[in-house]
Design an enzyme around this catalytic site. Structure first.
Site, short mmCIF file in Angstrom:
data_model
loop_
_atom_site.label_atom_id
_atom_site.label_comp_id
_atom_site.label_asym_id
_atom_site.label_seq_id
_atom_site.Cartn_x
_atom_site.Cartn_y
_atom_site.Cartn_z
CE LYS A 123 -0.42 0.13 5.05
NZ LYS A 123 -1.35 0.16 6.20
CE1 TYR A 127 15.88 31.64 5.34
CE2 TYR A 127 15.80 29.27 4.91
CZ TYR A 127 15.79 30.58 4.45
OH TYR A 127 15.69 30.82 3.11
#
Length: 364
Positions: free
Chosen positions: A35, A256
């Site tokens: 899946k 950042y």
């Protein structure tokens, strides 16, 4: 030249892990669970490594079509069953087995006109409280299905919520056995953790087992056990290269938010991999990384397209050095995906499924 990031799918490792699951349930037939596009690996990429499975279990008709296009003629099981009445015709056409988990699906099957009787797995909600009929409604559903001319064979199944932990499977197993002990049909109870942790206990109820994450080399009960503890091999490697080097002085910050500050001279490498590639943004300073097969750490924040790593343990590494984000380096060193996932507060399943479409994939 293309950006150096790459996902590599290791077919021999897939075959090894499937054999490992089979060895834990030697008398059972094995559904290889593919899946979510084979847990992010790609159905087409894993097929050759898993073709020794007795069947494939997945979620939707599109994935089933892809398996049939690969010339797979064996069993395919739809784990969530059919969503609409018209899906039943495709089940007949593609020779699919499907789960029945609610009375509405029985209604659809009863109204379906077919010359090809269906093989179904009737699912009990034995305590997980997702899909399945509650124990007190299960026998009535079985009786109704058994009377339908559209049904050829009924197998029985459930799914464990805590096979990977201390709560275990006892309560759910009692609920399942109390209702099904005298019903005919094959049984399928074991997921990955059930196969590895409860194989002996479930052997008598394991006509079929459903290994998922273990096939892809991740431990279902990490950190209690690692993939290596279970004898599993990584099936996906996410790798890149260093595309820049910076020399930091004490007090310099990285990335950042200036979330990392060097406490002394430090050499860092900039790696072509970021959250737009599927690398988890929640990873932080200290997340393990391999550079030229040597373990080091990420420093600073994950950016959209880049991360930065400490080169102290690998002083000779520079531009173009190999970086393994998870999986196996070219020299054979292994960085388990579960360790990376843990630092991001998630699980290896999610990292596998989240690799972005822009990342090239190769098989070996």
């Amino acid at each position: 030249m293309p950006r150096p990031i790459l996902a590599t799918i290791h077919r021999p490792a897939l075959a090894h892990n499937l054999a490992r699951a089979r060895s834990a349930a030697p008398d059972a037939r094995v559904w290889a669970v593919v899946k979510a596009n084979a847990y992010g690996h790609g159905i087409e990429h894993v097929f050759d490594g898993l073709r020794s499975a007795d069947g494939f279990a997945l979620l939707d008709l599109a994935e089933a079509r892809r398996l049939r296009a690969l010339d797979w003629r064996g069993p395919i099981l739809l784990l969530e069953g059919c969503f609409e009445a018209r899906d039943l015709e495709l089940c007949s056409r593609l020779s699919l087995w499907h789960v029945i988990h609610c009375n509405e699906q029985i209604d659809m099957l009863a109204a379906h006109k077919t010359q090809v009787p269906h093989r179904v797995f009737l699912k009990m909600n034995s305590g997980m409280n997702r899909l399945g009929l509650r124990p007190e409604r299960f026998r009535a559903a079985w009786t109704r299905l058994n009377a339908l001319p559209q049904v050829d064979e009924i197998s029985l199944m459930t799914h464990f919520s805590d096979a990977d932990g201390p709560k275990g499977i006892a309560a759910q197993l009692r609920a399942f056995d109390a209702v099904t002990h005298d019903l005919p049909g094959e049984r399928s109870l074991s997921n990955s953790a059930g196969v590895l942790r409860h194989g002996d206990e479930l052997a008598a109820r394991s006509d079929w087992v459903r290994p998922g994450i273990v096939v892809y080399g991740s431990a279902p009960d990490f950190p209690e056990h690692s993939a290596a503890d279970w004898g599993l091999q990584p099936t996906m490697t996410l790798s890149s290269r260093i595309i820049g080097v910076q020399e930091l002085a004490a007090g310099d910050t990285v990335g950042y938010g200036s979330s990392f500050t060097a406490d002394g001279p430090l050499r860092i490498g900039v790696v072509a991999c970021g959250y737009a590639d599927g690398y988890p943004r929640h990873c932080s300073t200290g997340t393990p990384v391999l550079v030229n097969g040597v373990r080091t750490r990420m420093v600073g924040r994950v950016s959209m397209d880049m991360i930065t790593v400490d080169l102290t343990p690998v002083p000779d590494a520079g531009m173009g050095a190999e970086v393994t984000l998870w999986g196996r380096s070219s020299g054979g060193a292994v960085l388990p995906i579960d360790e990376v996932a843990q630092t991001a507060g998630t699980v290896g399943y999610e990292l596998m499924c989240a690799v972005a479409p822009r990342v090239p994939v190769m098989t070996e």
